[in-house]
Design an enzyme around this catalytic site. Structure first.
Site, mmCIF file in Angstrom:
data_model
loop_
_atom_site.group_PDB
_atom_site.id
_atom_site.type_symbol
_atom_site.label_atom_id
_atom_site.label_comp_id
_atom_site.label_asym_id
_atom_site.label_seq_id
_atom_site.Cartn_x
_atom_site.Cartn_y
_atom_site.Cartn_z
ATOM 1 N N LYS A 83 0.808 -1.226 0.000
ATOM 2 C CA LYS A 83 0.000 0.000 0.000
ATOM 3 C C LYS A 83 0.840 1.274 0.000
ATOM 4 O O LYS A 83 0.426 2.296 -0.529
ATOM 5 C CB LYS A 83 -0.952 -0.025 1.191
ATOM 6 C CG LYS A 83 -2.052 -1.071 1.005
ATOM 7 C CD LYS A 83 -3.211 -0.846 1.940
ATOM 8 C CE LYS A 83 -4.408 -1.681 1.513
ATOM 9 N NZ LYS A 83 -4.219 -3.119 1.825
ATOM 10 N N GLU A 105 -9.972 6.684 3.270
ATOM 11 C CA GLU A 105 -10.752 5.650 3.941
ATOM 12 C C GLU A 105 -9.820 4.526 4.343
ATOM 13 O O GLU A 105 -8.764 4.335 3.727
ATOM 14 C CB GLU A 105 -11.808 5.103 2.980
ATOM 15 C CG GLU A 105 -11.321 4.004 2.016
ATOM 16 C CD GLU A 105 -10.277 4.448 0.992
ATOM 17 O OE1 GLU A 105 -10.107 5.669 0.811
ATOM 18 O OE2 GLU A 105 -9.637 3.574 0.368
ATOM 19 N N SER A 368 1.769 -9.814 -0.966
ATOM 20 C CA SER A 368 1.393 -8.398 -0.862
ATOM 21 C C SER A 368 1.703 -7.782 0.492
ATOM 22 O O SER A 368 1.881 -6.574 0.598
ATOM 23 C CB SER A 368 -0.088 -8.233 -1.191
ATOM 24 O OG SER A 368 -0.877 -9.126 -0.424
HETATM 25 C C1 LIG Z 1 -5.142 -4.155 1.475
HETATM 26 C C2 LIG Z 1 -4.411 -5.386 1.186
HETATM 27 C C3 LIG Z 1 -4.780 -6.239 0.124
HETATM 28 C C4 LIG Z 1 -5.988 -6.026 -0.736
HETATM 29 O O1 LIG Z 1 -6.007 -4.849 -1.463
HETATM 30 P P1 LIG Z 1 -5.773 -4.827 -3.037
HETATM 31 O O2 LIG Z 1 -6.124 -3.434 -3.410
HETATM 32 O O3 LIG Z 1 -6.676 -5.849 -3.646
HETATM 33 O O4 LIG Z 1 -4.348 -5.136 -3.267
HETATM 34 C C5 LIG Z 1 -4.007 -7.369 -0.122
HETATM 35 N N1 LIG Z 1 -2.942 -7.671 0.647
HETATM 36 C C6 LIG Z 1 -2.565 -6.885 1.686
HETATM 37 C C7 LIG Z 1 -1.392 -7.294 2.499
HETATM 38 C C8 LIG Z 1 -3.285 -5.726 1.992
HETATM 39 O O5 LIG Z 1 -2.909 -4.975 3.037
#
Ligand SMILES: *Cc1c(COP(=O)(O)O)cnc(C)c1O
Length: 395
Positions: A83, A105, A368
Site C-alpha cells: 500500500k 478511507e 502483498s
Molecule cells: C489491502 C491489502 C490487500 C488487498 O487490497 P488490493 O487493493 O486488492 O491489493 C491485499 N494484501 C494486503 C497485504 C493488503 O494490506
C-alpha cells in the site's frame, strides 16, 4: 471512452466531485510523467519504503509442488505491505498540486497507516475515515495512525465498515477539495483512481520483469479492490505466454456464505463512483462481504479487473478461509516467511492446484504483505480448531 475499461469504470459521482477528479486527472497526465516527479518518487520508494523488494525462491515448496515457486516480497516494505507504493505516489502528487491535506478511507487500517506515514513524511495534514466497527476491531492500527499524526474519524453509519468509510470520505471531499486530496486506497472508485493507483503499483510487475532472467510461466495475486494484483499484472498483459491468475476470497466456502468474490460471484452495477462487478441483491442493494482477511473484505472490485475477466486475459479463481489459513501455516513452516492472510489466498490457490502448472514451470506469487497484523485472527483460528479436536476426542 475516457476512464473506461470496456463497459466498466467511469466516474459516477455528484457534480460537485467532478472538478477535483478532473484536477487529479490533469496532475496524473501532466505532473506524474515528468522527470522531476519520477526522480522524487523513486527516491522515496528506495530510501523510505525499501524498494526494490526482492523476489525470493522457495526451495522446499518448489520441490513439493514440482514447479519453481518465487515470491515477490512486498511484505518487506515499510508499513508491511504494497500500500505504501500508492500512498507515497499520491501524497507526492497532492503536494505538487498545492494541496496541504490528505483524507483517506481505511478498512483494516493498513491503507490508513500507509497514508498517515506518507503524509507525515511529506508534511501533509492527514484525516482517516474508518468504520466504527473497524475502529474497535483494529485498535493497534488506529494507534499507529494516531502516532503518525493522523486524526481518525470513526464512521457509525451503515454497517460501520469500509464501504461506509469510503462514502464518508467522498462526502467530506465535496467541501474540502480546495485544500485536500482524497488518497484512494485501491484500484477502484471513480476515474482517474483505478488508473492512478495502477500506475503507482505497477512498480511491482516492472521489478519482477527485471529480476527474473526470463518471463515467468504464471503470475498470481490476491484480489480485494485489486491494487496489488493490477500492479503485478499490468506490465505482463502483452506477454501472451504468461498466464495471469487473480484469486478472490471465497469466505468459508460453504453454500450461501458471505464472501468477497465480486468477479466470480458478482453482477454488474455501480458502487463508489465506478461501474464494475459487485455483490448485490437483485434490486441493487449492496450485500455484506466477508473474508478471514480484512484486506480482501470488499463487496466490489476495480473496473479493470472486471474488464480483464470479461476479455479472458486474466483468470480469476477463489480460495476460502481454511485454504488461506493452511497456506499461511505452510509458508511459515517451510520457508520462514509469515505472509498476510490476504496474500495467503494467492498462495493457497497455487498449493491447491499444483496440476494447473506443467512440471518445472516458473510461478511467481505476489506476497502483498506481512502477516504480523493477523496474529489475533491466526490465534483465534488455532484455538477454535484445538477446541474442535478436543470435543471430537471426547465424543
Ligand atoms: C489491502 C491489502 C490487500 C488487498 O487490497 P488490493 O487493493 O486488492 O491489493 C491485499 N494484501 C494486503 C497485504 C493488503 O494490506
Amino acid at each position: 471512452m475516457k476512464g473506461y475499461f470496456g463497459e466498466f469504470g467511469g466516474a459516477f459521482v455528484p457534480e460537485l466531485l467532478v472538478p477535483p477528479l478532473q484536477e487529479v486527472e490533469k496532475a496524473m497526465n501532466d505532473i506524474l510523467p515528468t522527470r522531476q516527479f519520477q526522480d522524487e518518487l523513486a527516491d522515496l520508494l528506495n530510501t523510505f519504503a525499501g524498494r526494490p523488494t526482492p523476489v525470493t525462491f522457495c526451495p522446499t515448496l518448489s520441490r513439493e509442488l514440482g514447479s519453481n515457486l518465487w515470491l515477490k516480497r512486498e511484505d518487506l516494505l515499510h508499513t508491511g505491505a504494497h500500500k505504501i507504493n500508492n500512498t507515497l505516489g499520491q501524497a507526492l502528487l497532492a503536494k505538487k498540486m498545492g494541496k496541504t491535506r490528505l483524507i483517506a478511507e481505511t478498512g483494516a487500517g493498513q491503507h490508513g497507516v500507509a497514508t498517515a506515514a506518507a503524509a507525515a513524511r511529506l508534511g501533509l495534514e492527514c484525516v482517516i475515515y474508518m468504520g466504527a466497527n473497524d475502529v474497535e476491531r483494529q485498535a493497534p492500527n488506529v494507534q499507529r495512525m494516531r502516532l503518525l499524526g493522523a486524526t481518525v474519524h470513526p464512521v457509525p453509519t451503515g454497517t460501520a465498515t469500509l464501504k461506509d468509510a469510503i462514502n464518508e470520505t467522498l462526502r467530506e471531499w465535496l467541501s474540502s477539495q480546495q485544500t485536500t486530496h482524497y488518497c484512494f486506497g485501491t484500484a477502484a472508485g471513480p476515474h482517474p483512481f483505478p488508473t492512478l493507483v495502477r500506475i503507482f503499483q505497477s512498480v511491482i510487475g516492472a521489478e519482477i520483469k527485471q529480476q527474473l532472467k526470463k518471463l515467468p510461466d504464471a503470475i498470481v495475486a490476491c484480489v480485494g479492490g485489486g491494487s496489488n494484483a493490477i500492479g503485478m499484472f499490468h506490465p505482463f498483459l502483452e506477454d501472451k505466454d504468461v498466464r495471469i491468475i487473480g484469486v478472490e476470497a471465497a469466505g468459508t466456502g460453504k453454500p450461501g456464505c458471505y464472501h468477497s468474490a465480486a468477479i466470480n460471484l458478482g453482477t454488474p452495477g455501480v458502487l463508489h463512483g465506478s461501474r464494475s462487478l459487485l455483490l448485490q441483491t437483485e434490486d441493487g442493494q449492496i450485500l455484506p462481504s466477508h473474508s478471514i482477511s480484512a484486506g480482501l473484505d470488499y463487496p466490489a472490485v476495480g473496473p479493470e479487473h472486471a474488464f480483464l475477466a470479461r476479455t479472458g486475459r486474466v483468470e480469476y479463481h477463489m480460495a476460502n478461509d481454511a485454504q488461506a489459513l493452511a497456506a499461511f501455516h505452510k509458508l511459515c513452516a517451510t520457508e520462514g516467511i509469515l505472509p498476510a492472510l490476504e496474500s495467503s489466498h494467492a498462495l493457497a490457490w497455487v498449493l491447491e492446484n499444483r496440476d494447473a502448472f506443467s512440471p518445472g514451470a516458473t510461478v511467481v506469487v505476489n506476497l502483498s504483505g506481512r502477516g504480523d497484523k493477523d496474529m489475533d485472527i491466526i490465534n483465534a483460528a488455532i484455538a477454535a480448531s484445538n477446541k474442535m479436536e478436543s470435543e471430537n476426542a471426547q465424543a
